[in-house]
Structure formats: C-alpha cells, structure tokens
Design a protein around this motif. Structure first.
Motif, mmCIF file in Angstrom:
data_model
loop_
_atom_site.group_PDB
_atom_site.id
_atom_site.type_symbol
_atom_site.label_atom_id
_atom_site.label_comp_id
_atom_site.label_asym_id
_atom_site.label_seq_id
_atom_site.Cartn_x
_atom_site.Cartn_y
_atom_site.Cartn_z
ATOM 1 N N VAL A 124 10.885 0.825 15.947
ATOM 2 C CA VAL A 124 10.761 1.145 14.277
ATOM 3 C C VAL A 124 8.999 1.251 14.419
ATOM 4 O O VAL A 124 8.652 2.468 13.843
ATOM 5 N N GLU A 125 8.442 0.610 14.823
ATOM 6 C CA GLU A 125 7.214 0.025 14.451
ATOM 7 C C GLU A 125 6.450 1.137 15.619
ATOM 8 O O GLU A 125 5.604 1.721 15.229
ATOM 9 N N GLU A 126 6.826 1.356 16.767
ATOM 10 C CA GLU A 126 6.448 2.115 17.477
ATOM 11 C C GLU A 126 6.270 3.676 16.974
ATOM 12 O O GLU A 126 5.250 4.396 16.944
ATOM 13 N N ASN A 127 7.455 3.960 16.403
ATOM 14 C CA ASN A 127 7.754 5.396 15.770
ATOM 15 C C ASN A 127 6.733 5.552 14.523
ATOM 16 O O ASN A 127 6.145 6.571 14.482
ATOM 17 N N LEU A 128 6.468 4.457 13.657
ATOM 18 C CA LEU A 128 5.386 4.297 12.712
ATOM 19 C C LEU A 128 3.990 4.711 13.147
ATOM 20 O O LEU A 128 3.444 5.649 12.597
ATOM 21 N N MET A 129 3.670 3.863 14.401
ATOM 22 C CA MET A 129 2.315 3.943 14.781
ATOM 23 C C MET A 129 2.124 5.531 15.474
ATOM 24 O O MET A 129 0.945 5.748 15.359
ATOM 25 N N LEU A 130 3.021 6.174 15.802
ATOM 26 C CA LEU A 130 2.937 7.483 16.471
ATOM 27 C C LEU A 130 2.357 8.337 15.302
ATOM 28 O O LEU A 130 1.435 9.209 15.391
ATOM 29 N N GLY A 131 2.733 8.155 13.995
ATOM 30 C CA GLY A 131 1.994 8.857 12.917
ATOM 31 C C GLY A 131 0.673 8.723 12.725
ATOM 32 O O GLY A 131 0.122 9.651 12.082
ATOM 33 N N ALA A 132 0.213 7.671 13.374
ATOM 34 C CA ALA A 132 -1.342 7.621 12.962
ATOM 35 C C ALA A 132 -2.239 7.898 14.375
ATOM 36 O O ALA A 132 -3.363 7.784 14.239
ATOM 37 N N PHE A 133 -1.481 8.650 15.086
ATOM 38 C CA PHE A 133 -2.240 8.993 16.462
ATOM 39 C C PHE A 133 -3.553 9.769 16.450
ATOM 40 O O PHE A 133 -4.507 9.502 17.299
ATOM 41 N N ALA A 134 -3.679 10.662 15.199
ATOM 42 C CA ALA A 134 -5.068 11.234 15.178
ATOM 43 C C ALA A 134 -6.045 10.788 14.452
ATOM 44 O O ALA A 134 -7.055 11.254 14.096
ATOM 45 N N ASP B 207 1.309 -1.930 6.644
ATOM 46 C CA ASP B 207 1.816 -2.727 5.567
ATOM 47 C C ASP B 207 2.516 -1.914 4.462
ATOM 48 O O ASP B 207 3.475 -2.427 3.557
ATOM 49 N N ALA B 208 1.754 -0.945 3.949
ATOM 50 C CA ALA B 208 2.281 -0.158 2.710
ATOM 51 C C ALA B 208 3.561 0.461 3.262
ATOM 52 O O ALA B 208 4.222 0.621 2.053
ATOM 53 N N ALA B 209 3.673 1.056 4.172
ATOM 54 C CA ALA B 209 4.998 1.455 4.367
ATOM 55 C C ALA B 209 5.937 0.577 4.451
ATOM 56 O O ALA B 209 7.283 0.623 4.158
ATOM 57 N N PHE B 210 5.817 -0.589 4.934
ATOM 58 C CA PHE B 210 6.840 -1.764 5.150
ATOM 59 C C PHE B 210 7.113 -2.126 3.616
ATOM 60 O O PHE B 210 8.180 -2.738 3.128
ATOM 61 N N GLU B 211 5.964 -2.301 2.672
ATOM 62 C CA GLU B 211 6.005 -2.553 1.201
ATOM 63 C C GLU B 211 7.257 -1.472 0.599
ATOM 64 O O GLU B 211 8.070 -1.824 -0.043
ATOM 65 N N LEU B 212 7.055 -0.254 0.746
ATOM 66 C CA LEU B 212 7.973 0.714 0.335
ATOM 67 C C LEU B 212 9.227 0.718 0.668
ATOM 68 O O LEU B 212 10.317 0.909 0.027
ATOM 69 N N PHE B 213 9.498 0.668 2.105
ATOM 70 C CA PHE B 213 10.625 0.440 2.777
ATOM 71 C C PHE B 213 10.804 -0.758 3.474
ATOM 72 O O PHE B 213 10.670 -0.907 4.777
ATOM 73 N N PRO B 214 11.391 -2.178 2.856
ATOM 74 C CA PRO B 214 11.311 -3.320 3.423
ATOM 75 C C PRO B 214 12.354 -3.382 4.704
ATOM 76 O O PRO B 214 12.023 -4.091 5.665
#
Ligand code: ATP
Length: 238
Positions: free
Chosen positions: A95-105, A118-125
């Motif tokens: 899950v975390e690797e998928n999220l980090m892919l969003g930040a590639f650029a 952290d903000a994504a984790f706050e929205l979706f615990p």
C-alpha cells in the motif's frame, strides 16, 4: 481565465467518434462533474485531458498552457493528476509503495512527501493500518481509496476522478464524496466523472450532462438536481 479550458474537443477510436466536439471550463476551487450514461464519452474525455489519449481536434488548456500535445508524465508534473476508473493499483506492491509512486515526479523533497503521506493516512486510516500489505489483497472500496490517495501524493492542483463510487457500498460512497469535499476545502480543484449523478451533483458547483459524445446540459449542481430532464434520465425518477 479558467483553470482548465476544453474547446471543441473531438476524440476518436479509429472510425468511432467517442467525443464529438465538447467545450467546458473548470474554475479554480470548484468541483465540476461530468455525468451521463454508459458510453457517453466521460472516461474518454478524462483520459484525453490527462494525456493518455490524443484529441482528433480541439484544444485543452491548463493554467494558460496548451496540454493537448504534452506527454502524460509531463502533465502530472504540471499539477494535474488522475485517479483512474478500475483503480489500476499495483497488486504486488505494498500500500505504501503504491502511494509513494504517486509522488514520483515531485521535486519538493522527502519531508513534503512524508507530510502528504500522513495526510493520505489521515483521510483513509485503513491505508495506514495496512501500509505494508500487498495492495492486491484490498477490497474494491479499499483500492479506490488507495487510488485516490496515490493521486493526492502528486499534490495536484487539479484532480481528475473517474467513477470513484463504482462498485462501492452506500457507506463507502459517502466517505468518498466527503473526501472530495475535504480535498476541495484544502484547495484542490476537482473534475469528477460519475454514473451516480445524484451523489456527484450534490457536491458539485457545476455539472455537465454528456450524451453520446456531446454536452446536452450545463448547470449548477443544484439546478441539475432539480431539472426534470435530469431527474427522469439520470436519477431514475418518473
Ligand atoms: P462508462 O461510464 O461506461 O465508462 P463513458 O461515458 O466513460 O462510459 P467512454 O468509456 O468514454 O464512455 O466510451 C465512449 C465511447 O467510446 C463508447 O461508445 C465506447 O464503446 C467507445 N470506446 C471506449 N474505449 C474504446 C476503445 N479503446 N476502442 C474503441 N472504442 C472505445
């Protein structure tokens, strides 16, 4: 100048013209929805804006810059991200690797990226709880949250959401729609494609109705919700 300006957009798959000359704008800070039945051309429109398809004619301008001939990966760096229909997460990655892919650029360094994680984790615990789990084990609704979280990780100014409520329970759908409102309150502009017209229009500043590749109606969310035509055709009322 609007944040996004789509003018006379035509998109074809070979001889099939899926989008037949549509024009619409998205103002900064708004939630704008495209509604319409299966095959109306909603997904085609979003995929063309995010650079995955090329228009046969027309123009797409984002923050004053033509983007209809810019490659998809460059469009992300301009501040426009899409959360795709059917989720398209990477099932073997965590899950975390998928999220980090969003930040590639991103070029703004790891601490800003951590903050957004952290903000994504706050929205979706649930994403935090299961951060080390392979994403392929997630349910449909959980994958949807992950896809939205991943789009957030590129810190877009404009987010394109393709059918975020597809296949979700009413409760999950409410959660996704309230997340859209939260993102808006945090300053993200949103272009939303939904088959669930009722849920989408309730949270939309402006809505457009697409029918077989053409825009047939435009109005505020409230106007469309109370229009007889929309109620009959899209809200399942007599
Ligand atoms: P849905 O809600 O069912 O996804 P939609 O409004 O998003 O519908 P699109 O997926 O944009 O509609 O499809 C518009 C039209 O283009 C449809 O007639 C569809 O069959 C056609 N189409 C979509 N993708 C392709 C493709 N890859 N090749 C050929 N035709 C396609």
């Amino acid at each position: 100048m609007s944040m996004l300006e789509v003018k006379d957009l035509r998109v074809a798959y070979g001889k099939i013209e899926a989008v037949k000359g549509i024009s619409f704008d998205v103002e900064e800070g708004q939630v704008v929805s495209l509604i319409g039945t299966n095959g109306a051309g909603k997904t085609t429109t979003l995929r063309t804006i995010s650079g995955l398809l090329r228009p046969a004619r027309g123009s797409i301008t984002f923050e004053g810059k033509r983007i209809d001939d810019v490659p998809a990966h460059k469009i992300v760096t301009l501040g426009l991200a899409q959360s795709p229909e059917g989720r398209r997460i990477f099932p073997r990655m965590t899950v975390e690797e998928n999220l980090m892919l969003g930040a590639f650029a991103r070029k703004d360094g790891s601490s800003a990226v951590r903050q957004d994680l952290d903000a994504a984790f706050e929205l979706f615990p649930i994403l935090r709880e299961r951060r080390s789990q392979p994403a392929g084990t997630f349910s449909g609704g959980e994958q949807q949250m992950l896809a939205m979280g991943r789009a957030m990780m590129s810190r877009p100014r404009l987010m394109l959401l393709d059918e975020p409520s597809m296949g979700l329970s009413p409760l999950m759908m409410k959660k996704i729609m309230s997340t859209v409102q939260t993102l808006k309150a945090q300053g993200t502009t949103i272009l939303l494609v939904e088959q669930n017209a009722n849920a989408a229009l309730k949270i939309s500043d402006v809505g457009y109705v697409l029918e077989v590749g053409k825009i047939v109606l435009r109005g505020t969310g409230q106007e469309l919700l109370s229009s007889d035509e929309v109620r009959k055709a899209y809200l399942g009322e007599e």
